[in-house]
Each structure stands twice: as structure tokens, then as C-alpha cells.
Design a protein around this motif. Structure first.
Motif, PDB file in Angstrom:
ATOM      1  N   GLU A   1       0.815  -1.209   0.000  1.00  0.00           N
ATOM      2  CA  GLU A   1       0.000   0.000   0.000  1.00  0.00           C
ATOM      3  C   GLU A   1       0.854   1.267   0.000  1.00  0.00           C
ATOM      4  O   GLU A   1       1.944   1.306   0.560  1.00  0.00           O
TER       5      GLU A   1
ATOM      6  N   GLY B   1     -10.348  -2.003   1.758  1.00  0.00           N
ATOM      7  CA  GLY B   1     -10.434  -2.882   2.912  1.00  0.00           C
ATOM      8  C   GLY B   1     -11.040  -4.225   2.528  1.00  0.00           C
ATOM      9  O   GLY B   1     -11.564  -4.409   1.420  1.00  0.00           O
ATOM     10  N   ASN B   2     -11.002  -5.176   3.441  1.00  0.00           N
ATOM     11  CA  ASN B   2     -11.480  -6.532   3.145  1.00  0.00           C
ATOM     12  C   ASN B   2     -12.972  -6.555   2.818  1.00  0.00           C
ATOM     13  O   ASN B   2     -13.403  -7.266   1.904  1.00  0.00           O
ATOM     14  N   GLU B   3     -13.789  -5.793   3.571  1.00  0.00           N
ATOM     15  CA  GLU B   3     -15.235  -5.790   3.305  1.00  0.00           C
ATOM     16  C   GLU B   3     -15.543  -5.144   1.964  1.00  0.00           C
ATOM     17  O   GLU B   3     -16.486  -5.537   1.278  1.00  0.00           O
ATOM     18  N   TRP B   4     -14.763  -4.155   1.594  1.00  0.00           N
ATOM     19  CA  TRP B   4     -14.913  -3.498   0.280  1.00  0.00           C
ATOM     20  C   TRP B   4     -14.637  -4.505  -0.833  1.00  0.00           C
ATOM     21  O   TRP B   4     -15.390  -4.603  -1.805  1.00  0.00           O
ATOM     22  N   LYS B   5     -13.563  -5.276  -0.673  1.00  0.00           N
ATOM     23  CA  LYS B   5     -13.225  -6.289  -1.670  1.00  0.00           C
ATOM     24  C   LYS B   5     -14.337  -7.332  -1.786  1.00  0.00           C
ATOM     25  O   LYS B   5     -14.732  -7.725  -2.883  1.00  0.00           O
ATOM     26  N   THR B   6     -14.851  -7.767  -0.642  1.00  0.00           N
ATOM     27  CA  THR B   6     -15.948  -8.732  -0.641  1.00  0.00           C
ATOM     28  C   THR B   6     -17.194  -8.139  -1.279  1.00  0.00           C
ATOM     29  O   THR B   6     -17.958  -8.835  -1.962  1.00  0.00           O
TER      30      THR B   6
ATOM     31  N   ASP C   1     -11.219  -8.489  -7.375  1.00  0.00           N
ATOM     32  CA  ASP C   1     -12.090  -8.555  -6.203  1.00  0.00           C
ATOM     33  C   ASP C   1     -13.479  -9.109  -6.530  1.00  0.00           C
ATOM     34  O   ASP C   1     -14.073  -9.838  -5.731  1.00  0.00           O
TER      35      ASP C   1
END
Length: 414
Positions: free
Chosen positions: A57, A241-246, A269
């Protein structure tokens, strides 16, 4: 390019042994598409060995870069810098070589789009960075989700929805209403940063004075995005973030800002199950803009500045940047590439066979100048406005969060 954590990477320390071989290091973040190019350069220059320090990042990467600048050691011979952080480098431009002095003399300004080249200079006109990629703006959207909500869904039909911010957010209200409360966009910071990047003057003017209280465009963008949050248009996700990717894979939102480098992110993603459901259009509210792109610099710490500059110049030549685009989707800032048949005919099956090369070349031509980024600009975006918008998404009053933005920006730009 966006970006990264440099930690754990060794510094410059380039040397040449008894064999006469020159050792160079290059530091990059996220994906520049340079892996095969570095191998090619070594084959063309048997006397040069290159070590590539590639990290994740961008925020930590650039913080580490500033730390190494202050320490006077540890930097790579060629250091990539993202455009949002380039202002912090310009502020310390005396620690970098003037590429017009040490670089190959046949590398001239006409290689790049004029605004990209000019943004690589410091205030004294010294060329601090060779331009790599740019991030012309487009919009990506889920065709199936728009169609299910009774909205146009083909790339031509959606242009009326995306012609202005007013029409975009009006479509968002309709989408939320028709779907019983589903989110129109992914993360408020993505839209807000795009709106601010479209302004003639951003967070700082050319005298490096903070404009956050005097620039009406910044507050207007804030009011517009926080109103949309209040209408339920945001999925309230943290970008990258992880939730964004999901969320990409689960169809948690219908639209997202898509600078050229975002296509690869969407594909990764959202995954193969969503191939053909996502589309990209060259319509963008208020005409377009640029978000992202980087420069290659040669710090004065380098023991081989001439060779480092030659390497950086080769990497940013049209031929190499076209290969980087084909490898990772980083859109070239080189004028010659924008009319290249190889670029213009590039399609992407994931996005329904869209002619992404032509699409982003069109968007790139809409950008006529780069917004000036003063010292601290990237920090304001990452460390002040983004968390403040996230707070609004979690229930903080917009006016209260705006006061936090003003105070936070003043702490950065003293």
C-alpha cells in the motif's frame, strides 16, 4: 498508481564490484508492471544488476520514503512516487537529482502529456520525476443491478445518468428507492476525492496556503457527498479494505469510480463469477479528471545517478509503458502511446469486451492540466477527509465532521 508499505525493504546502497558490474535498486508500490521490463533491461545491459523492492500500500511506502530522505540513507537509486504524495517530495526537491541535467539528452518534454510533464517539476523548474502512468477517470457499474432497478444499463444508455454529479446522485436516489435501500456506490471517499480532484484549486494553492475554508468547491463537494450518504446511497465501506473487496463479489453496490488502474482491482475482487456483469463507460460526472499516476525519481543518495536516470528514462519510454499497460493496466502518460493501435485496440472481456484502450485514451485527452498538489495534500486526503467521511457514514453529523476536517488539515499544513 495507489499505494504501499516499504518496510522490510533494504535501501539503496548500490555498488559496483571488482567485475565492474553496477548494482541498482528500484522501489515501487502496488503494481507497476515492471517485472519483465527489469529482466529485459538487464539483458540489454549485462553490466547492470537491478534489485526490485516492491511493496503493497502507498501510504506506508511514502511515509518510509520521507523517513529515509530525512535520515540521508536507505533510499533506492530509482524511487517511485505517487502523484498524491509528489507534493511532499517537491517540498524536499533538493534531495533529488534534476533529471534534465543527469538524464539522457534525447528525453524531452514532448514524450509526455504536457500537464503530466509539468507536474513533475519543482518550483524552480527542475525536473524531479519522469512520468509513468496516469489515472483518467471513468465509471464502472453493474449492468444487471441497474437493469433490475429499471435504469439504463448499456454503456451508451448510462451516459445520461453519469453526465453530471447532479444526474449521478439523482440516479442514486432512484436506485435506492427502486431496490428497497440497496447502496448506489461503494465508499464516499472515492467519490469525494474525484470531485476535489476536478477543482481548479485543491486543498492548497500555489503558495502552499491551505484553502479548505476559502475554497467553496471543497465545501460544496463535502455537502453533496454527505447528503448522498444521508439518503442511503453509500455502502459505507472502507476503500481497499477486506469488506470493500468482498462487496465487489457480493454486489453490495452498483457503481464505483474507475480510474484506469481500477479495472484490475475490480476483476480481482469481483472474481470470475461476475465476469460480464460489470461494465465501464467513458461518461464521468462533470467531464472527467485524473486520479493517480506516478513518477520515477533519482534521489541524490544514489551512488550511480547517471545510470539510475538512464534506467528510469528507459522504463518511462512509450515502448515500455505500453508493455506495462498490457501487463497490469497502468495507463501511459506518453503521448505516442495514446495513438498506438496496440493500446487503442485493447479490449477487456471481463467488461463485456469494452475497448478499454480507446475509452481511457478519450478520457485522458479531457484532462488539460494537473491540479497543484501542495505539501501535505496526500496526508489530508488519507488521514483527514477519508476518516471524517467514514465517521459520517457511521452516524456523525456532517457539520461536526467538517469541523474535524478543517482542524485536521490545519494540523498538517501549519
Amino acid at each position: 498508481m495507489l499505494g504501499a508499505s516499504l518496510a522490510a525493504c533494504g535501501g539503496g546502497g548500490s555498488s559496483s564490484g571488482d567485475s565492474g558490474q553496477i548494482e541498482l535498486t528500484i522501489g515501487t508500490f502496488t503494481e507497476f508492471g515492471y517485472e519483465n521490463l527489469i529482466t529485459e533491461y538487464e539483458q540489454l545491459h549485462p553490466n547492470i544488476k537491478i534489485t526490485h523492492h516492491k511493496t503493497g500500500e502507498g501510504g506506508p511506502y511514502h511515509q518510509n520514503l520521507i523517513t529515509k530522505l530525512a535520515a540521508g540513507s536507505g533510499l533506492e537509486d530509482v524511487a517511485a512516487v505517487e502523484e498524491g504524495h509528489f507534493s511532499d517530495i517537491i517540498d524536499k526537491s533538493g534531495k533529488f537529482n534534476d533529471l534534465n541535467e543527469i538524464g539522457p539528452k534525447d528525453v524531452t518534454a514532448d514524450r509526455w502529456l504536457p500537464w503530466k510533464y509539468e507536474a513533475g517539476k519543482d518550483k524552480d523548474g527542475r525536473l524531479i520525476g519522469y512520468g509513468t502512468d496516469i489515472g483518467p477517470l471513468a465509471l464502472c457499474y453493474r449492468k444487471d443491478l441497474l437493469a433490475a432497478a429499471g435504469l439504463p444499463s448499456d454503456p451508451e444508455g448510462v451516459k445520461s445518468l453519469f453526465s453530471s454529479w447532479d444526474s449521478y446522485f439523482a440516479a442514486g436516489q432512484q436506485y435506492v428507492r427502486k431496490t428497497g435501500g440497496k447502496a448506489w456506490f461503494d465508499a464516499s471517499s472515492q467519490l469525494y476525492n474525484s470531485m476535489v480532484n476536478q477543482l481548479d484549486v485543491g486543498y492548497l494553492d500555489r503558495n502552499d496556503q491551505l484553502t479548505i475554508e476559502s475554497n467553496p468547491g471543497i465545501k460544496a463537494a463535502w455537502n453533496r457527498i454527505t447528503t448522498a450518504i444521508g439518503q442511503g446511497q453509500s455502502a459505507k465501506l472502507t476503500a481497499f479494505g477486506n469488506e470493500w473487496k468482498t462487496g465487489f463479489a457480493q454486489g453490495a453496490f452498483a457503481t464505483t469510480v474507475c480510474p484506469s488502474w481500477m479495472l484490475g482491482v475490480v476483476k480481482e475482487d469481483a472474481g470470475p463469477d461476475n465476469a460480464g456483469k460489470w461494465a465501464v463507460t467513458d461518461a464521468f460526472p462533470n467531464g472527467g479528471g485524473n486520479w493517480g499516476g506516478s513518477y520515477l525519481t533519482v534521489p541524490k543518495q544514489s551512488k550511480h545517478p547517471k545510470e539510475a536516470a538512464e534506467f528510469a528514462a528507459w522504463l518511462t519510454a512509450p515502448e515500455q509503458q505500453l508493455k506495462a499497460f498490457q501487463a497490469k493496466g497502468n495507463f501511459p502518460s506518453q503521448v505516442q502511446d495514446l495513438s498506438s493501435p496496440e493500446l487503442l485496440n485493447q479490449t477487456d472481456a471481463y467488461f463485456g469486451g469494452a475497448k478499454v484502450g480507446q475509452l481511457y485514451a478519450t478520457q485522458a485527452q479531457k484532462v488539460t492540466k494537473a491540479q497543484y498538489k501542495g505539501p501535505g495534500d496526500g496526508q489530508i486526503q488519507e488521514n483527514v477527509t477519508t476518516p471524517a467521511l467514514q465517521a459520517v457514514e457511521q452516524g456523525t453529523a456532517a457539520d461536526q465532521a467538517w469541523n474535524q476536517v478543517v482542524d485536521g488539515a490545519k494540523r498538517i499544513v501549519k
